[in-house]
Design a protein around this motif. Structure first.
Motif, mmCIF file in Angstrom:
data_model
loop_
_atom_site.group_PDB
_atom_site.id
_atom_site.type_symbol
_atom_site.label_atom_id
_atom_site.label_comp_id
_atom_site.label_asym_id
_atom_site.label_seq_id
_atom_site.Cartn_x
_atom_site.Cartn_y
_atom_site.Cartn_z
ATOM 1 N N GLU A 23 5.240 3.306 -9.311
ATOM 2 C CA GLU A 23 4.293 3.001 -9.510
ATOM 3 C C GLU A 23 3.478 3.040 -10.853
ATOM 4 N N ILE A 24 4.050 1.587 -11.166
ATOM 5 C CA ILE A 24 4.745 1.195 -12.883
ATOM 6 C C ILE A 24 3.451 1.053 -13.575
ATOM 7 N N PRO B 176 0.547 -1.366 0.026
ATOM 8 C CA PRO B 176 -0.017 -0.190 -0.332
ATOM 9 C C PRO B 176 1.207 1.329 -0.402
ATOM 10 N N ASN B 177 0.627 2.402 -0.338
ATOM 11 C CA ASN B 177 0.692 4.107 -0.404
ATOM 12 C C ASN B 177 1.333 3.798 1.114
ATOM 13 N N GLY B 178 2.314 4.662 1.167
ATOM 14 C CA GLY B 178 3.186 4.678 2.067
ATOM 15 C C GLY B 178 3.495 3.703 2.851
ATOM 16 N N PRO C 31 4.174 -4.857 4.090
ATOM 17 C CA PRO C 31 3.178 -4.930 4.306
ATOM 18 C C PRO C 31 2.455 -3.305 5.114
ATOM 19 N N ALA C 32 1.247 -2.681 5.180
ATOM 20 C CA ALA C 32 0.859 -1.958 5.694
ATOM 21 C C ALA C 32 1.307 -1.832 7.654
ATOM 22 N N LEU C 33 1.305 -0.491 7.890
ATOM 23 C CA LEU C 33 2.006 -0.787 9.372
ATOM 24 C C LEU C 33 0.952 -1.644 10.474
ATOM 25 N N ASN C 34 -0.652 -1.793 9.923
ATOM 26 C CA ASN C 34 -1.499 -2.242 10.556
ATOM 27 C C ASN C 34 -1.309 -3.673 10.819
#
Length: 187
Positions: free
Chosen positions: A101-102, A30-32, A170-173
Motif C-alpha cells: 500500500e505504498i 484490488p484489495n484481497g 486481477p479481481a476474482l470476478n
C-alpha cells in the motif's frame, strides 16, 4: 497461487522470469486479490531467498512515524527515542523489502524512499550518517497511481523507479474459471 486462468498463468510466468533478477517489481490490483502472495513468491524464487523478507504496510503506519519505521532512528531524535533503532530497510539488508500500500505513503516519506532507491543508502532519523543497504524492492498498491500522480499525491519519479516490472493481479470476478479450484482448495 491457486488458479489456472490465463491471468494467473501469466502472473506465474512473470514471477518465474523476474524472480531471479534484482529488478524492482510493482504489483497492482484490488484489495484481497493476492498482491502479498505474489510478493512472497517473488522472494521465495529469488536469489535473495536466504535473506530476510521484511513487510511494511505503509497504510497502517502514521505519516509521522513512517520515516522512523523505514529508516530507523538514533537515541534522542525525538521524545520517545530512548535508544538507537534500525529501520526496515536495514533489517531487509541482503533480502527483500515489501512496501505494501505504498500509494498511502506521505510525499515526504516518498522522497526519502526515492533517495534510498537511487543511492542504496539510508539515514536514520536524527543522524547524518549514511548506512549502505542492499535490498530488493517489491511494492504494491490498490490505488491508481497515475491518477494519484496527476492529483499531486504521488511522486512520478518514484513511480518510475518502482515500476520497472509491473504485475497486475486481477479481481476474482475477472478470473471466474479459478473459482472451482479455489473452492476445492479451501474445502
Amino acid at each position: 497461487m491457486i488458479g489456472e486462468s490465463d491471468a494467473i498463468s501469466h502472473i506465474k510466468e512473470m514471477i518465474d522470469k523476474v524472480a531471479p533478477t534484482d529488478a524492482r517489481v510493482f504489483i497492482t490490483g484490488p484489495n484481497g486479490t493476492g498482491k502479498e502472495l505474489v510478493a512472497h513468491w517473488i522472494h521465495q524464487k529469488s536469489n535473495r531467498v536466504k535473506g530476510p523478507m521484511i513487510e511494511v504496510n505503509c497504510a497502517a503506519i502514521p505519516s509521522e512515524l513512517i520515516e522512523s519505521e523505514l529508516f530507523g532512528h538514533v537515541k534522542g531524535a525525538f521524545t520517545s527515542a530512548n535508544k538507537d533503532r534500525a529501520g526496515k530497510f536495514e533489517a531487509a539488508n541482503g533480502g527483500t523489502i515489501f512496501l505494501d500500500e505504498i500509494g498511502d505513503m506521505s510525499l515526504t516519506a516518498q522522497a526519502k524512499v526515492l533517495r534510498a532507491l537511487q543511492e542504496g543508502k539510508v539515514q536514520r532519523v536524527g543522524s547524518d550518517k549514511d548506512i549502505k543497504v542492499d535490498v530488493r524492492i517489491v511494492a504494491a498498491t490498490n490505488k491508481d497511481l497515475k491518477k494519484e500522480i496527476t492529483n499531486g499525491n504521488f511522486r512520478e519519479d518514484l513511480y518510475h523507479r518502482l515500476a520497472v516490472i509491473l504485475i497486475k493481479v486481477p479481481a476474482l470476478n475477472d478470473r471466474r474459471d479459478d473459482i472451482p479450484l479455489l473452492i476445492k482448495h479451501f474445502s
